[in-house]
Design a protein around this motif. Structure first.
Motif, PDB file in Angstrom:
ATOM      1  N   SER A 136      -6.510   4.619  -5.664  1.00 34.31           N
ATOM      2  CA  SER A 136      -5.849   4.403  -4.375  1.00 34.31           C
ATOM      3  C   SER A 136      -4.999   3.134  -4.466  1.00 34.31           C
ATOM      4  O   SER A 136      -5.144   2.343  -5.400  1.00 34.31           O
ATOM      5  CB  SER A 136      -6.898   4.247  -3.281  1.00 34.31           C
ATOM      6  N   GLY A 137      -4.112   2.950  -3.475  1.00 25.73           N
ATOM      7  CA  GLY A 137      -3.246   1.779  -3.479  1.00 25.73           C
ATOM      8  C   GLY A 137      -4.020   0.475  -3.547  1.00 25.73           C
ATOM      9  O   GLY A 137      -3.670  -0.438  -4.289  1.00 25.73           O
ATOM     10  N   ASP A 159       3.032 -11.763  -6.658  1.00 28.03           N
ATOM     11  CA  ASP A 159       4.239 -11.333  -5.966  1.00 28.03           C
ATOM     12  C   ASP A 159       3.873 -10.292  -4.907  1.00 28.03           C
ATOM     13  O   ASP A 159       3.576  -9.151  -5.228  1.00 28.03           O
ATOM     14  CB  ASP A 159       5.248 -10.757  -6.978  1.00 28.03           C
ATOM     15  N   GLU A 160       3.878 -10.709  -3.651  1.00 27.73           N
ATOM     16  CA  GLU A 160       3.596  -9.822  -2.516  1.00 27.73           C
ATOM     17  C   GLU A 160       2.333  -8.991  -2.706  1.00 27.73           C
ATOM     18  O   GLU A 160       2.404  -7.759  -2.703  1.00 27.73           O
ATOM     19  CB  GLU A 160       4.772  -8.857  -2.298  1.00 27.73           C
ATOM     20  N   PRO A 161       1.202  -9.636  -2.901  1.00 30.61           N
ATOM     21  CA  PRO A 161      -0.001  -8.835  -3.174  1.00 30.61           C
ATOM     22  C   PRO A 161      -0.407  -7.933  -2.012  1.00 30.61           C
ATOM     23  O   PRO A 161      -1.121  -6.952  -2.227  1.00 30.61           O
ATOM     24  CB  PRO A 161      -1.075  -9.894  -3.456  1.00 30.61           C
ATOM     25  N   SER A 162       0.059  -8.210  -0.816  1.00 26.25           N
ATOM     26  CA  SER A 162      -0.382  -7.409   0.337  1.00 26.25           C
ATOM     27  C   SER A 162       0.542  -6.244   0.629  1.00 26.25           C
ATOM     28  O   SER A 162       0.275  -5.428   1.505  1.00 26.25           O
ATOM     29  CB  SER A 162      -0.468  -8.300   1.588  1.00 26.25           C
ATOM     30  N   LEU A 163       1.641  -6.165  -0.124  1.00 26.18           N
ATOM     31  CA  LEU A 163       2.675  -5.169   0.177  1.00 26.18           C
ATOM     32  C   LEU A 163       2.124  -3.752   0.157  1.00 26.18           C
ATOM     33  O   LEU A 163       1.505  -3.321  -0.804  1.00 26.18           O
ATOM     34  CB  LEU A 163       3.803  -5.294  -0.841  1.00 26.18           C
ATOM     35  N   GLY A 164       2.355  -3.031   1.249  1.00 28.14           N
ATOM     36  CA  GLY A 164       2.013  -1.612   1.294  1.00 28.14           C
ATOM     37  C   GLY A 164       0.534  -1.310   1.391  1.00 28.14           C
ATOM     38  O   GLY A 164       0.120  -0.187   1.140  1.00 28.14           O
ATOM     39  N   ALA A 166      -3.208  -1.200   3.560  1.00 25.22           N
ATOM     40  CA  ALA A 166      -3.766  -1.093   4.911  1.00 25.22           C
ATOM     41  C   ALA A 166      -4.293  -2.467   5.335  1.00 25.22           C
ATOM     42  O   ALA A 166      -4.702  -3.254   4.495  1.00 25.22           O
ATOM     43  CB  ALA A 166      -4.890  -0.072   4.913  1.00 25.22           C
ATOM     44  N   PRO A 167      -4.267  -2.754   6.677  1.00 27.55           N
ATOM     45  CA  PRO A 167      -4.629  -4.097   7.165  1.00 27.55           C
ATOM     46  C   PRO A 167      -5.959  -4.643   6.642  1.00 27.55           C
ATOM     47  O   PRO A 167      -6.044  -5.812   6.268  1.00 27.55           O
ATOM     48  CB  PRO A 167      -4.672  -3.912   8.683  1.00 27.55           C
ATOM     49  N   GLU A 171      -6.388  -8.145   4.158  1.00 31.55           N
ATOM     50  CA  GLU A 171      -7.325  -9.253   4.337  1.00 31.55           C
ATOM     51  C   GLU A 171      -8.155  -9.480   3.076  1.00 31.55           C
ATOM     52  O   GLU A 171      -8.319 -10.594   2.591  1.00 31.55           O
ATOM     53  CB  GLU A 171      -8.237  -8.916   5.515  1.00 31.55           C
ATOM     54  N   ARG A 172      -8.648  -8.381   2.547  1.00 31.95           N
ATOM     55  CA  ARG A 172      -9.476  -8.440   1.336  1.00 31.95           C
ATOM     56  C   ARG A 172      -8.683  -9.033   0.161  1.00 31.95           C
ATOM     57  O   ARG A 172      -9.203  -9.842  -0.610  1.00 31.95           O
ATOM     58  CB  ARG A 172      -9.961  -7.023   1.013  1.00 31.95           C
ATOM     59  N   THR A 173      -7.406  -8.637   0.075  1.00 29.80           N
ATOM     60  CA  THR A 173      -6.570  -9.144  -1.017  1.00 29.80           C
ATOM     61  C   THR A 173      -6.403 -10.657  -0.914  1.00 29.80           C
ATOM     62  O   THR A 173      -6.531 -11.375  -1.912  1.00 29.80           O
ATOM     63  CB  THR A 173      -5.191  -8.457  -0.984  1.00 29.80           C
ATOM     64  N   PHE A 174      -6.158 -11.133   0.304  1.00 29.57           N
ATOM     65  CA  PHE A 174      -6.014 -12.589   0.474  1.00 29.57           C
ATOM     66  C   PHE A 174      -7.318 -13.310   0.173  1.00 29.57           C
ATOM     67  O   PHE A 174      -7.314 -14.409  -0.377  1.00 29.57           O
ATOM     68  CB  PHE A 174      -5.510 -12.917   1.887  1.00 29.57           C
TER      69      PHE A 174
END
Lengths: 234, 290
Positions: A136-137, A159-164, A166-167, A171-174
């Motif tokens: 999955s994405g 580089d834009e780790p949150s791009l595309g 789901a909300p 959060e988890r990525t950050f």
């Protein structure tokens, strides 16, 4: 740790980044914010050695990276987690991670880093034999981060780790970016989501049409009227 | 029925060398996006090197095959280094024209160096065919298929099980990100072109002793290699392997049951049928590997 001084990057005749100057100190989490097309990704690619510099100088730990190759930049200790995840879709999860450690010869340490990465991302361990393109994405983003970690970088470029995503995944990525910094890796992150980027960083730079126009701590930037108006919907 | 088995065996033996040619070409296309018009000339080069070593220099037959393959790798790497490296970023028409020109130059060079007279290569195997029930096979052909299969397996393992193989596949899928991982992309291209060329050269060196060696021997073979690559799906190594065997067997059946004059036409007929019904190639839906 990283000094970017007066860097200009051109695509043909168009300067995508003009005379950008910024620095990142060891242990910091620095963000680069700005609108689409402001030149954020271009600047990261120039640091990574994917794009040549038209002017200026990049230094890492005191050594010039001039127009070093991507390979030399990685060897120096800078890993780049690219925009849009860019996992190798037809390699397995495990092979993607192996590619992250491509230049490393210390097999024992690589094996222990692999265990550490799997501990951080248990889903990747479950799917280690699966082709990365079938993830999955969100999982692909975790894999892209894990792959970059496998080079055991001193400085990680996101580089834009949150791009595309789901909300909840954003959060988890950050959280993961923050966790990576907590574990001792310096971070320079490009992010369109200015609110999140400013909330979590030590310092931040604002790029507009290729130029760095503002710079300050996260709180200073959050309080800046221009940034509030243009980037925070205030 | 007896004839049927014989055709299957003959087709498989021919198909083994077709598979070597096909995976060489598909690898180069897959990783470099270069349509290699010199592939047939590398095939002829392998055959001529085997001729030179075995007949002229009196080198051991088996050692000659190894050397012919190694020289093929070297010539391929040289072509990449001298021509293709300068053409990075050039448009595909330019690259094609240069490669066609290189192919013409190489073919004429073989003629200049070795004359247009067909050469034959002696081999150390007995000429008396081995008989297995209804099927009889010349020992040299058994040798050829064993070597071909060993090379195919070795190549598959190289691509799938080694660090360099993983890096090759990664470079094929996303060269920029592979570069970020520290892969030396220009070197990878030279290596890929060399390896693909070496496979063409060894195919020529293996078939040289069975057929004869002429300067234009690569023409038809190159066309067939393209057919195999199309059959298997562009850039698909497993597809090209299967495509090689399918083409070999179809040609044998065409030659055996219709007319030997139609041998070469059969393969192309097959391509037309495949492209009409499955234009992405027989195996395009499967994962591309190389």
């Amino acid at each position: 740790m990283l000094q970017v001084e007066g860097v200009t990057v051109r695509y043909g005749h168009v300067a995508a980044v003009r005379e950008a100057t910024l620095r990142v100190e060891a242990g910091e989490l620095v963000t680069l914010i700005g609108a689409n097309g402001a030149g954020k990704s271009t600047l990261l690619k120039a640091i990574s050695g994917l794009l040549p510099l038209a002017a200026g100088e990049i230094r890492f730990e005191g050594r010039s990276l001039g127009n070093a190759s991507a390979r030399a930049v990685l060897t120096a200790g800078i890993a780049h987690c690219p925009e849009g995840r860019r996992v190798f879709p037809q390699l397995t999860v495990r092979e993607n991670l192996d590619m992250g450690a491509y230049l490393r010869r210390d097999r024992v340490a690589v094996a222990s880093d692999l265990r550490e990465v799997f501990a951080l991302f248990p889903r990747l361990e479950e799917r280690r034999a699966q082709a990365a393109g079938t993830l999955s994405g969100g999982e692909q983003q975790m894999l892209a981060i894990a792959r970059a970690l496998m080079s055991r970088p001193k400085l990680m470029l996101f580089d834009e780790p949150s791009l595309g995503l789901a909300p909840t995944l954003v959060e988890r990525t950050f959280e993961i970016v923050a966790e990576i910094r907590r574990r001792g890796t310096t971070v320079l992150m490009v992010e369109q989501n200015a609110l999140a980027a400013l909330g979590m960083c030590d310092r931040s730079y604002l790029l507009e049409t290729g130029r760095i126009v503002q710079h300050g701590t996260g709180d200073e930037m959050l309080a800046n009227p221009h940034i509030q108006k243009a980037y925070l919907g205030g | 029925m007896d004839q049927f088995l014989q055709h299957i065996v003959n087709g498989t033996i021919l198909g083994g060398t077709y598979a070597l040619l096909g995976i060489g070409l598909t690898l180069i296309f897959g990783i470099m996006r270069v349509v290699n018009f010199t592939h047939g000339e590398l095939y002829a080069f392998g055959a001529y090197m085997a001729y030179l070593l075995v007949q002229v220099l009196q080198v051991n037959f088996f050692l000659s095959l190894v050397l012919a393959a190694a020289l093929g790798v070297a010539l391929g790497a040289l072509i990449e280094f001298v021509l293709l490296r300068r053409l990075r970023g050039a448009d595909i028409d330019t690259v094609m024209l240069v490669m066609i020109g290189a192919g013409i130059a190489l073919q004429n060079f073989w003629q200049l160096a070795f004359s247009g007279v067909a050469k034959s290569i002696n081999h150390p195997f007995p000429n008396l065919p081995l008989v297995f029930g209804p099927v009889s096979v010349a020992p040299i052909r058994i040798f050829v298929i064993i070597v071909a299969i060993a090379l195919l397996i070795g190549f598959y393992l190289l691509i799938n099980r080694t660090r360099i193989g993983v890096a090759m596949r990664a470079s094929f899928q996303d060269p920029d990100v592979a570069a970020l991982m520290g892969v030396n992309i220009p070197l990878m291209r030279t290596l890929t072109f060399g390896l693909g060329s070496g496979l063409a050269a060894i195919a020529g060196a293996l078939l040289g002793p069975i057929f004869v060696v002429t300067p234009t021997m690569g023409d038809l073979v190159a066309l067939k290699a393209f057919a195999i690559v199309i059959l298997g799906g562009l850039g698909n190594i497993v597809g090209a392997t299967i495509g090689g065997f399918v083409l070999g067997i179809v040609e044998e059946f065409g030659a055996g049951y219709i007319s030997s004059g139609y041998r070469d036409a059969m393969g192309f007929l097959l391509i037309i049928v495949v492209l009409a019904f499955k234009p992405q190639g027989l195996f395009a839906a499967k994962e591309r590997i190389g």
